[in-house]
Design a protein around this motif. Structure first.
Motif, short mmCIF file in Angstrom:
data_model
loop_
_atom_site.label_atom_id
_atom_site.label_comp_id
_atom_site.label_asym_id
_atom_site.label_seq_id
_atom_site.Cartn_x
_atom_site.Cartn_y
_atom_site.Cartn_z
N ARG A 1 25.93 87.79 81.28
CA ARG A 1 25.03 88.11 82.21
C ARG A 1 24.06 87.01 82.35
N GLY A 2 23.64 86.44 81.37
CA GLY A 2 22.73 85.09 81.23
C GLY A 2 23.35 84.05 82.00
N VAL A 3 24.54 84.08 82.11
CA VAL A 3 25.18 82.87 82.74
C VAL A 3 25.07 83.00 84.40
N ALA A 4 25.32 84.39 84.65
CA ALA A 4 25.21 84.93 86.12
C ALA A 4 23.96 84.66 86.58
N TYR A 5 22.81 84.85 85.82
CA TYR A 5 21.46 84.57 86.14
C TYR A 5 21.11 83.17 86.44
N TYR A 6 21.80 82.35 85.41
CA TYR A 6 21.60 81.00 85.54
C TYR A 6 22.12 80.45 86.89
N GLU A 7 23.00 80.86 87.17
CA GLU A 7 23.97 80.40 88.59
C GLU A 7 23.24 80.90 89.87
N ILE A 8 22.39 81.89 89.71
CA ILE A 8 21.62 82.21 91.09
C ILE A 8 20.25 81.98 90.71
N ALA A 9 20.03 81.05 89.62
CA ALA A 9 18.76 80.15 89.47
C ALA A 9 17.64 81.27 89.14
N GLN A 10 18.07 82.30 88.27
CA GLN A 10 16.94 83.23 87.87
C GLN A 10 17.12 82.79 86.28
N TYR A 11 15.97 81.91 86.14
CA TYR A 11 16.32 81.07 84.85
C TYR A 11 15.47 81.81 83.80
N ASP A 12 14.33 82.47 84.15
CA ASP A 12 13.87 83.17 83.25
C ASP A 12 14.50 84.47 82.69
N LEU A 13 15.14 85.33 83.40
CA LEU A 13 16.08 86.23 83.04
C LEU A 13 17.40 85.77 82.38
N ALA A 14 17.95 84.78 82.53
CA ALA A 14 18.93 83.93 81.71
C ALA A 14 18.49 83.61 80.22
N LEU A 15 17.00 83.37 80.22
CA LEU A 15 16.59 82.92 78.72
C LEU A 15 16.35 84.25 78.20
N VAL A 16 16.25 85.24 78.70
CA VAL A 16 15.94 86.64 78.07
C VAL A 16 17.25 87.28 77.43
N ASP A 17 18.40 86.91 78.29
CA ASP A 17 19.48 87.36 78.00
C ASP A 17 20.20 86.57 76.57
#
Length: 412
Positions: free
Chosen positions: A183-199
C-alpha cells in the motif's frame, strides 16, 4: 529519472484448507486406496506418481464418487506445483463445479486464481479472488485474497482499487506487513508521499529487519525532496541486505540530485556489479556521466541500457540528449524521432511501464520543439502514474518549460 520501488508479490497456493484423515473414507475401496496413495506421494514430493494415483482414483470413483471434487483439487495442486497451470486450472474448475464444502470451494477458487495469474490472465484471477472474498468466512484467507487481488490491480495501474484492497487486507490482519509495504508503494506512485511514509514506517515497526521497507520509505522521502533522509533509509536497506541492487541504484539517484555525481556513479556501478542486466542503473549512470561532461562514456552506458530493454523510450531520449551535448545533433534528432515510433502494445504494456514509455516520448517531443504533443504526453503519463509530475519538475530534458505557465498548471 526513474526510481525502483518494489511491489511485494505473494500469491501462493493454499494447501491446507482441506484436512484429510483416515476416518474420512467410507466409499469405493479401490478409489480410496488410490486417493490415499496420492496423498502420501504428494507428501514425498513425488508429484508425477501422485498425479497418476489421483487420476486412478477419479477413474475408479467416477463423477458421483463422494470425493470426486476433492480428488480433482488435490490433483490440481500437484499440477500447480509442477507449473502445469493449464491442467491445474482444469482440475480446480472441476472441483468448483462439484464442491459443496465452503473450505474446499474457497481453496479451489483461490488456487485457480493463482494459476490464472501465473498464466498471465489477471482479469480471470481477479474474478476468482473476488468470489473467494465473497464466500470465505476465514479472515486469514480473505485477507490474503484481498492482498492478491490488490497486487493484480496494482500491476494494472489501478492504484485506487489496489489501495482499497490492501486496506482491507491489513484491516482483517493488522500484522500483515506485506499489505503495508505494497500500500505504501501504491501511495508513492500516486504521489501521496506522507501516507507512503506512514505505511513503510508501520512495516518497519512490525519487521525491523525488513530491508525493502527501508528502501521504499527512502523513495517516499525522495519524492518529498528530502534527499538526506532518503539516503539514510537506502543505506539502512543496504546494511540489512548488502546485495540489494535497487537500493544502491536509488541511493545513487539521491546523491545524483544533490549534485554529488561521483558518489552517485559509485552506487550505480555497485548496482550494476550486483546485476549486470539491471538496465535502470546503466541508464542512470549514463545520465550522471553526461552531467559531468563525460558524454562518450554516458553514450556507452545508455547503449547497454537500450540493449537490455529496447522498448524503453526514456533510455533512448537520454542517449539522444548525451549525443546532443556531445555535438552530434543530427544523430540526436534521429534518435528522438525513433523514440516516437515505439508502439504502445496494450497487451504488453500497462501501468507504470506504459506511463514511462509515454513519458519518454514526451521528452522526445520536448527536444524536437513540439510543445503541444509534449504537454499532451505529459498529461497522459501523469494520469497513468501521478508521481511523474514530480519527475517532470526536475527533468533536465524539460528545462525549457519549467517556467511555462501551461507546464506549471499540469505538474502542480
Amino acid at each position: 529519472m526513474s526510481k525502483s520501488g518494489r511491489v511485494w508479490v505473494v500469491i501462493s497456493l493454499i494447501v491446507a484448507l482441506v484436512l484429510m484423515s483416515g476416518a474420512l473414507f467410507a466409499g469405493d475401496k479401490e478409489a480410496e486406496e488410490a486417493f490415499e496413495r496420492g496423498l502420501e506421494l504428494t507428501k514425498l514430493s513425488e508429484l508425477d506418481q501422485a498425479i497418476e494415483a489421483f487420476t486412478e482414483a477419479l477413474q475408479q470413483g467416477g463423477p458421483e464418487w463422494k470425493y470426486f471434487a476433492l480428488a480433482h483439487y488435490k490433483r490440481g495442486l500437484a499440477y500447480a506445483f509442477k507449473g502445469r497451470n493449464n491442467r491445474a486450472i482444469t482440475d480446480f474448475s472441476k472441483c468448483i463445479e462439484k464442491a459443496s464444502d465452503e473450505g474446499l470451494m474457497v481453496a479451489a477458487l483461490y488456487n485457480r486464481g493463482t494459476a490464472f495469474r501465473e498464466q498471465g490472465q489477471p482479469d480471470k484471477a481477479i474474478a476468482d479472488f473476488s468470489e473467494c472474498i465473497r464466500i470465505s468466512s476465514d479472515k486469514t484467507v480473505t485477507a490474503t485474497a484481498y492482498y492478491n487481488r490488490a497486487v493484480l490491480y496494482h500491476h494494472k495501474g489501478l492504484y485506487n482499487e489496489a489501495i482499497s484492497d490492501y486496506s482491507e487486507s491489513v484491516s482483517l490482519n493488522p500484522n500483515y506487513t506485506k499489505g503495508y509495504v505494497n500500500r505504501g508503494v501504491a501511495y508513492y506512485e500516486i504521489a501521496q508521499y506522507d501516507l507512503a511514509l506512514v505505511d513503510h514506517t508501520k512495516a518497519i515497526q512490525l519487521e525491523p529487519q525488513l530491508a525493502v521497507a527501508y528502501n521504499n520509505r527512502g523513495l517516499a522521502h525522495w519524492g518529498k525532496g528530502n534527499y538526506d533522509s532518503a539516503i539514510a533509509d537506502f543505506t539502512e536497506a543496504i546494511q540489512l541486505n548488502p546485495k540489494f541492487t535497487e537500493a544502491y541504484n536509488n541511493r545513487g539517484l539521491a546523491y545524483h540530485y544533490k549534485g554529488q555525481y561521483e558518489t552517485a556513479i559509485a552506487d550505480y556501478s555497485t548496482s550494476i556489479k550486483l546485476n549486470a542486466r539491471y538496465h535502470l542503473a546503466w541508464n542512470n549512470k549514463g545520465r550522471a556521466l553526461n552531467s559531468m561532461g563525460k558524454h562518450q562514456e554516458a553514450i556507452d552506458c545508455h547503449n547497454v541500457a537500450i540493449g537490455l530493454n529496447r522498448d524503453e523510450t526514456y533510455y533512448m531520449v537520454c542517449k539522444a540528449y548525451a549525443l546532443q551535448k556531445y555535438g552530434k545533433t543530427a544523430e540526436a534528432e534521429s534518435l528522438y524521432k525513433e523514440a516516437l515510433k515505439v508502439k504502445l502494445d496494450e497487451g504488453k504494456f500497462a501501468g507504470t511501464d506504459k506511463a514511462w514509455i509515454i513519458y519518454g516520448k514526451m521528452c522526445a517531443y520536448s527536444q524536437l520543439g513540439d510543445k503541444e504533443n509534449c504537454f499532451k504526453a505529459l498529461k497522459t503519463s501523469i494520469e497513468l502514474l501521478p508521481n511523474l509530475k514530480d519527475e517532470a519538475k526536475t527533468e533536465e530534458l524539460l528545462q525549457k518549460y519549467w517556467n511555462d505557465a501551461d507546464f506549471k498548471a499540469i505538474v502542480e
